[in-house]
Design a protein around this motif. Structure first.
Motif, PDB file in Angstrom:
ATOM      1  N   THR A  36      24.833   0.749 -14.008  1.00 25.28           N
ATOM      2  CA  THR A  36      23.603  -0.156 -14.089  1.00 25.28           C
ATOM      3  C   THR A  36      23.881  -1.476 -15.241  1.00 25.28           C
ATOM      4  OG1 THR A  36      22.845   1.040 -15.792  1.00 25.28           O
ATOM      5  CG2 THR A  36      21.816   1.532 -13.752  1.00 25.28           C
ATOM      6  N   PHE A  37      24.913  -1.409 -15.916  1.00 27.92           N
ATOM      7  CA  PHE A  37      25.488  -2.373 -16.806  1.00 27.92           C
ATOM      8  C   PHE A  37      25.976  -3.640 -16.000  1.00 27.92           C
ATOM      9  CE2 PHE A  37      28.782  -4.324 -19.497  1.00 27.92           C
ATOM     10  CZ  PHE A  37      27.764  -5.018 -20.666  1.00 27.92           C
ATOM     11  N   PHE A  38      26.913  -3.193 -14.925  1.00 29.11           N
ATOM     12  CA  PHE A  38      27.696  -4.173 -14.382  1.00 29.11           C
ATOM     13  C   PHE A  38      26.870  -5.064 -13.254  1.00 29.11           C
ATOM     14  CE2 PHE A  38      31.262  -2.046 -16.443  1.00 29.11           C
ATOM     15  CZ  PHE A  38      31.770  -3.028 -16.949  1.00 29.11           C
ATOM     16  N   ILE A  39      25.836  -4.072 -12.808  1.00 32.03           N
ATOM     17  CA  ILE A  39      24.941  -4.676 -11.666  1.00 32.03           C
ATOM     18  C   ILE A  39      24.234  -5.802 -12.199  1.00 32.03           C
ATOM     19  CG2 ILE A  39      22.550  -4.402 -10.696  1.00 32.03           C
ATOM     20  CD1 ILE A  39      23.765  -1.444  -9.892  1.00 32.03           C
ATOM     21  N   GLN A  40      23.749  -5.781 -13.627  1.00 38.08           N
ATOM     22  CA  GLN A  40      23.148  -7.095 -14.147  1.00 38.08           C
ATOM     23  C   GLN A  40      23.930  -8.493 -13.868  1.00 38.08           C
ATOM     24  OE1 GLN A  40      22.305  -6.850 -18.253  1.00 38.08           O
ATOM     25  NE2 GLN A  40      24.641  -6.471 -18.842  1.00 38.08           N
ATOM     26  N   PHE A  41      25.259  -8.281 -13.986  1.00 40.59           N
ATOM     27  CA  PHE A  41      26.057  -9.513 -13.856  1.00 40.59           C
ATOM     28  C   PHE A  41      26.056 -10.075 -12.262  1.00 40.59           C
ATOM     29  CE2 PHE A  41      28.114  -7.429 -17.291  1.00 40.59           C
ATOM     30  CZ  PHE A  41      27.844  -8.208 -18.266  1.00 40.59           C
ATOM     31  N   LEU A  42      25.523  -9.430 -11.318  1.00 35.50           N
ATOM     32  CA  LEU A  42      25.372  -9.668  -9.992  1.00 35.50           C
ATOM     33  C   LEU A  42      24.113 -10.692  -9.878  1.00 35.50           C
ATOM     34  CD1 LEU A  42      25.938  -6.533  -8.121  1.00 35.50           C
ATOM     35  CD2 LEU A  42      27.791  -8.290  -8.457  1.00 35.50           C
ATOM     36  N   PHE A  43      23.187 -10.529 -10.692  1.00 34.98           N
ATOM     37  CA  PHE A  43      22.100 -11.301 -10.519  1.00 34.98           C
ATOM     38  C   PHE A  43      22.111 -12.708 -11.276  1.00 34.98           C
ATOM     39  CE2 PHE A  43      20.299  -7.022  -9.858  1.00 34.98           C
ATOM     40  CZ  PHE A  43      19.643  -7.301  -8.549  1.00 34.98           C
ATOM     41  N   PRO A  44      21.740 -14.025 -10.746  1.00 36.84           N
ATOM     42  CA  PRO A  44      21.927 -15.020 -11.354  1.00 36.84           C
ATOM     43  C   PRO A  44      20.761 -15.042 -12.449  1.00 36.84           C
ATOM     44  CG  PRO A  44      21.032 -15.518  -9.099  1.00 36.84           C
ATOM     45  CD  PRO A  44      21.335 -14.083  -9.221  1.00 36.84           C
ATOM     46  N   GLU A  45      21.041 -16.266 -13.290  1.00 31.75           N
ATOM     47  CA  GLU A  45      19.728 -16.413 -14.157  1.00 31.75           C
ATOM     48  C   GLU A  45      18.658 -17.304 -13.347  1.00 31.75           C
ATOM     49  OE1 GLU A  45      19.086 -15.980 -17.219  1.00 31.75           O
ATOM     50  OE2 GLU A  45      21.189 -15.160 -17.866  1.00 31.75           O
ATOM     51  N   SER A  46      17.581 -17.169 -13.789  1.00 29.06           N
ATOM     52  CA  SER A  46      16.552 -17.758 -13.086  1.00 29.06           C
ATOM     53  C   SER A  46      16.431 -19.263 -13.168  1.00 29.06           C
ATOM     54  CB  SER A  46      15.197 -17.290 -13.423  1.00 29.06           C
ATOM     55  OG  SER A  46      14.768 -17.834 -14.649  1.00 29.06           O
ATOM     56  N   PRO A  47      16.158 -19.886 -12.042  1.00 26.25           N
ATOM     57  CA  PRO A  47      15.804 -21.417 -12.299  1.00 26.25           C
ATOM     58  C   PRO A  47      14.895 -21.967 -13.465  1.00 26.25           C
ATOM     59  CG  PRO A  47      15.587 -20.849 -10.010  1.00 26.25           C
ATOM     60  CD  PRO A  47      15.539 -19.637 -10.828  1.00 26.25           C
ATOM     61  N   ARG A  48      13.936 -21.290 -13.732  1.00 29.30           N
ATOM     62  CA  ARG A  48      13.083 -21.502 -15.015  1.00 29.30           C
ATOM     63  C   ARG A  48      13.895 -21.399 -16.095  1.00 29.30           C
ATOM     64  NH1 ARG A  48       7.024 -19.657 -15.468  1.00 29.30           N
ATOM     65  NH2 ARG A  48       6.750 -20.628 -17.349  1.00 29.30           N
ATOM     66  N   PHE A  49      14.889 -20.551 -16.324  1.00 27.21           N
ATOM     67  CA  PHE A  49      15.515 -20.341 -17.432  1.00 27.21           C
ATOM     68  C   PHE A  49      16.469 -21.766 -17.586  1.00 27.21           C
ATOM     69  CE2 PHE A  49      19.813 -19.543 -19.421  1.00 27.21           C
ATOM     70  CZ  PHE A  49      19.409 -19.185 -20.590  1.00 27.21           C
ATOM     71  N   TYR A  50      17.041 -22.261 -16.362  1.00 30.58           N
ATOM     72  CA  TYR A  50      18.005 -23.404 -16.655  1.00 30.58           C
ATOM     73  C   TYR A  50      17.204 -24.720 -16.749  1.00 30.58           C
ATOM     74  CZ  TYR A  50      22.052 -20.766 -14.760  1.00 30.58           C
ATOM     75  OH  TYR A  50      22.970 -19.852 -14.490  1.00 30.58           O
ATOM     76  N   ILE A  51      16.067 -24.597 -16.093  1.00 30.31           N
ATOM     77  CA  ILE A  51      15.124 -25.842 -16.757  1.00 30.31           C
ATOM     78  C   ILE A  51      14.942 -25.914 -18.103  1.00 30.31           C
ATOM     79  CG2 ILE A  51      12.809 -26.857 -16.203  1.00 30.31           C
ATOM     80  CD1 ILE A  51      13.121 -25.964 -13.117  1.00 30.31           C
ATOM     81  N   THR A  52      14.562 -24.787 -18.662  1.00 29.53           N
ATOM     82  CA  THR A  52      13.937 -24.723 -20.103  1.00 29.53           C
ATOM     83  C   THR A  52      15.321 -25.150 -21.096  1.00 29.53           C
ATOM     84  OG1 THR A  52      14.184 -22.183 -20.243  1.00 29.53           O
ATOM     85  CG2 THR A  52      11.857 -23.388 -20.167  1.00 29.53           C
ATOM     86  N   MET A  53      16.403 -24.644 -20.446  1.00 30.48           N
ATOM     87  CA  MET A  53      17.553 -25.142 -21.105  1.00 30.48           C
ATOM     88  C   MET A  53      18.273 -26.455 -20.968  1.00 30.48           C
ATOM     89  SD  MET A  53      18.215 -22.853 -23.378  1.00 30.48           S
ATOM     90  CE  MET A  53      17.363 -21.270 -23.575  1.00 30.48           C
ATOM     91  N   ASN A  54      17.418 -27.397 -20.254  1.00 32.95           N
ATOM     92  CA  ASN A  54      17.675 -28.501 -19.577  1.00 32.95           C
ATOM     93  C   ASN A  54      19.038 -28.717 -18.933  1.00 32.95           C
ATOM     94  OD1 ASN A  54      17.409 -31.172 -19.323  1.00 32.95           O
ATOM     95  ND2 ASN A  54      18.052 -31.924 -21.446  1.00 32.95           N
TER      96      ASN A  54
END
Length: 115
Positions: free
Chosen positions: A52-70
């Motif tokens: 379960t720890f390594f499965i989290q690296f298969l999912f990308p960050e959300s587009p909303r996160f990238y927008i808030t981080m400019n």
């Protein structure tokens, strides 16, 4: 996870997320009942934890996160990936270059984007 789930499946995915604790507890009880040696129990539990720890690296960050981080380029890449995964070519063909157009496409409330 909810941002990547289509609307018709969001309730089901949310419900399955709520079932993780009871199912995990029942699984631990079954493992403890079947394996009486504490070392084996520890190994079995550790295997599930590492998976379960390594499965989290298969999912990308959300587009909303990238927008808030400019970071609009990364948000556009994630949107393209999600459009390919969910087979929505009408959005994947459109190239999004600025953060403001991504905000419009994602229908993000302006108040939630401001820091």
């Amino acid at each position: 996870m909810m941002e990547f789930t289509p609307k018709k499946w969001r309730n089901i995915v949310n419900g399955l997320g709520g079932l993780s604790w009871p199912l995990g507890t029942m699984g631990l009880i079954m493992v403890s009942y079947l394996c009486t040696d504490w070392r084996r129990i520890l190994i079995i539990i550790s295997v599930f934890m590492f998976v379960t720890f390594f499965i989290q690296f298969l999912f990308p960050e959300s587009p909303r996160f990238y927008i808030t981080m400019n970071q609009p380029k990364e948000a556009a890449q994630t949107l393209d990936l999600l459009c390919r995964v969910f087979n929505t070519p009408e959005y994947s063909k459109q190239k999004v270059s600025s953060g403001s157009s991504i905000k419009i496409k994602m229908k993000i409330n302006k108040r939630s984007v401001k820091r």
